[in-house]
Design an enzyme around this catalytic site. Structure first.
Site, PDB file in Angstrom:
ATOM      1  CE  LYS A  89      -4.381  -1.543   1.933  1.00  0.00           C
ATOM      2  NZ  LYS A  89      -5.454  -1.253   2.898  1.00  0.00           N
ATOM      3  NE  ARG A  90       5.737   0.563   3.403  1.00  0.00           N
ATOM      4  CZ  ARG A  90       5.380  -0.573   3.994  1.00  0.00           C
ATOM      5  NH1 ARG A  90       4.368  -0.588   4.828  1.00  0.00           N
ATOM      6  NH2 ARG A  90       6.048  -1.687   3.747  1.00  0.00           N
TER       7      ARG A  90
END
Length: 504
Positions: free
Chosen positions: A271-272
């Protein structure tokens, strides 16, 4: 020891109507891997004429948010992924949010406890580790099934100490095997999966219970989900057996585990990573048709040599059995190229209208376009449809047409491209354009070629760079002669003269 096949218990029959589900947790911004899961479920439901159920797994109050829930709805709506039952649609199995189904879970839990499939576990983590050490085992092995056969007296003694038990499902003592729709036959050895917690000590049920219970009550026939959930499948199969025994489930669904979506360096796309954010791609100018096409390629293909296809072709040809088990890498360059192809397939008027939000977000036009701005866009859009890969390129390519003459600033890369001959070229352009009465692209091209290519003997490839930079401020722009016609004689000359003065 026997092998516990799902085939020994009621499974989905061939004539059972296909029912799939998409059940995300509303935590954070929608991830492309999550949306790929939604897409494959949707495509399979539409291909088979089945039912798509959309529910929300929102039992984690600490992490779930209404903002994230809204973003998931926004993402699905933008891509055109709809559903037949579920949130905001309704259906026979309401409610479709786990946070609103607490009474249902408590009723199922009570039946599981009464039937002996679920038991109370009073052990503390320290006690479990101590027992492993006493046996010479790794203390971090996890729960050891110690509380399975506690007597009523032992349970009462723990209660008298003030202990509150978690509830665990009793795993079978056989191997668990199932036929994965994507990966084929998969087996888990007996004892490799310990009895697992289905409810906390405060009585609150966990995902490990509520997810299969919802699938059972909603008649889900095929569970298509990410590879990261593969290890939980034997637990779900064991729970399904228990649910069938107490009359909650009618069959064990089929499972299909979709491949990981990888990022750069073949690491799982986290998700980063910016490319994992669906809205990042939308903001950059992906269109739904292009992004859906590329997401479908993350584990599936129409054929060995066909990368470009429509949503209709996807639905017509999609087969979950043809999804590959190998990890799929999210390649931004390939995704962008595919998006560009879909942009060129758009109806010209549709393409033109899709540029407006990007002009608005850049502050180049207001909420409503003026008559003049509409005319400019009508003339300019056809010039860039064949050149654009992302709609986010709109402000950079067309912005100069919507700016006033005094707002044009020369970009650094365009400034560096100017040769020593630039002042000469600009003056020749001024001299050639000022006398023109019929300021059309054809006449502009003739005049500039005569003045610069023939008059100054500059190669055509280099001849018009200074003029392009003067009128657009950029090194790259739409076709120059058509751009000059759209700008008009006055603005074109104002900008050329401004750069000529600056260079002198």
């Amino acid at each position: 020891m026997t092998d516990l096949q799902t085939s020994l218990h009621p499974t989905v029959s061939a004539d059972t109507p296909m029912r799939v589900r998409f059940c995300p947790s509303p935590t954070g911004t929608p991830h492309v891997g999550l949306i790929r899961t939604a897409l494959f479920n949707w495509a399979w439901a539409r291909h088979t004429g089945g039912t798509m159920v959309f529910r929300i797994e929102d039992t984690d109050a600490a992490r779930d948010s209404e903002e994230s829930f809204g973003q998931i709805l926004d993402a699905l709506a933008w891509l055109g992924i709809d559903w037949d039952e579920g949130v905001n649609v309704g259906g026979p199995h309401e409610p479709y949010r786990q946070s609103q189904r607490g009474d249902i879970y408590q009723d199922v839990l009570a039946k599981l406890v009464e039937s002996g499939h679920v038991y109370e576990d009073f052990s503390t983590p320290d006690e479990v580790e101590a027992r492993h050490r006493a046996k010479g085992e790794d203390p971090k092995l996890g729960y050891d099934n110690y509380d399975r056969d506690l007597t009523d007296e032992q349970k009462q003694a723990f209660r008298d100490e003030g202990r509150k038990p978690v509830l665990r499902l009793r795993m079978p003592d056989e191997d668990i095997s199932f036929n994965d729709l994507v990966r084929g036959e998969i087996s888990f050895k007996a004892g490799s999966v310990p009895d697992f917690v289905v409810a906390r000590a405060n009585g609150k049920p966990l995902y490990t219970l509520v997810n299969p219970v919802d699938d059972a009550l909603m008649g889900i026939t095929q569970v298509l989900r990410g590879e990261d959930l593969l290890s939980s499948t034997p637990r779900q199969i064991a729970l399904y057996r228990a649910l069938m025994d107490i009359g909650v489930a009618e069959f064990i669904p089929e499972f299909g585990h979709l491949p990981y979506v990888m990022g750069e360096g073949n690491k799982k796309l986290s998700k980063r990573d910016p490319e994992s954010n669906l809205f990042h791609h939308r903001d950059n100018g992906f269109i739904p048709e292009g992004l859906l096409n590329y997401l479908a390629l993350l584990g599936w293909s129409l054929s060995a040599d066909e990368d470009i296809f429509s949503v209709e072709q996807l639905v017509e040809n999609f087969d979950i059995h043809n999804v590959l088990a190998n990890p799929a890498r999210f390649d931004v360059k390939k995704a962008t190229a595919i998006n560009g192809t879909h942009i060129r397939l758009l109806d010209p008027q549709d393409f033109r209208n899709r540029l407006i939000p990007y002009l608005q977000s850049a502050g180049l036009v207001g909420e409503t376009l003026t008559d003049e701005q509409n005319t400019i866009l009508d003339q300019a859009a056809p010039l860039v449809q064949e050149r654009m890969n992302l709609l986010g390129e709109t402000p950079g390519l067309l912005g100069f047409l919507f700016r006033s003459d005094d707002q044009i600033q020369i970009a650094p890369d365009a400034q560096k491209q100017l040769k020593e001959s630039a002042p000469q070229v600009l003056q020749a352009a001024i001299d050639a354009l000022e006398p023109l009465e019929d300021f059309t692209a054809e006449n502009i091209e003739t005049a500039l070629r005569e003045a610069i290519v023939e008059g100054l003997e500059i190669k055509p490839r280099l001849a018009f760079g200074p003029v392009r930079t003067a009128v657009s401020g950029e090194r790259i722009s739409p076709p120059l002669f058509e751009s000059l016609e759209i700008l008009g004689k006055g603005s074109s000359l104002n900008r050329i003269k401004a750069l000529a003065a600056q260079l002198s």
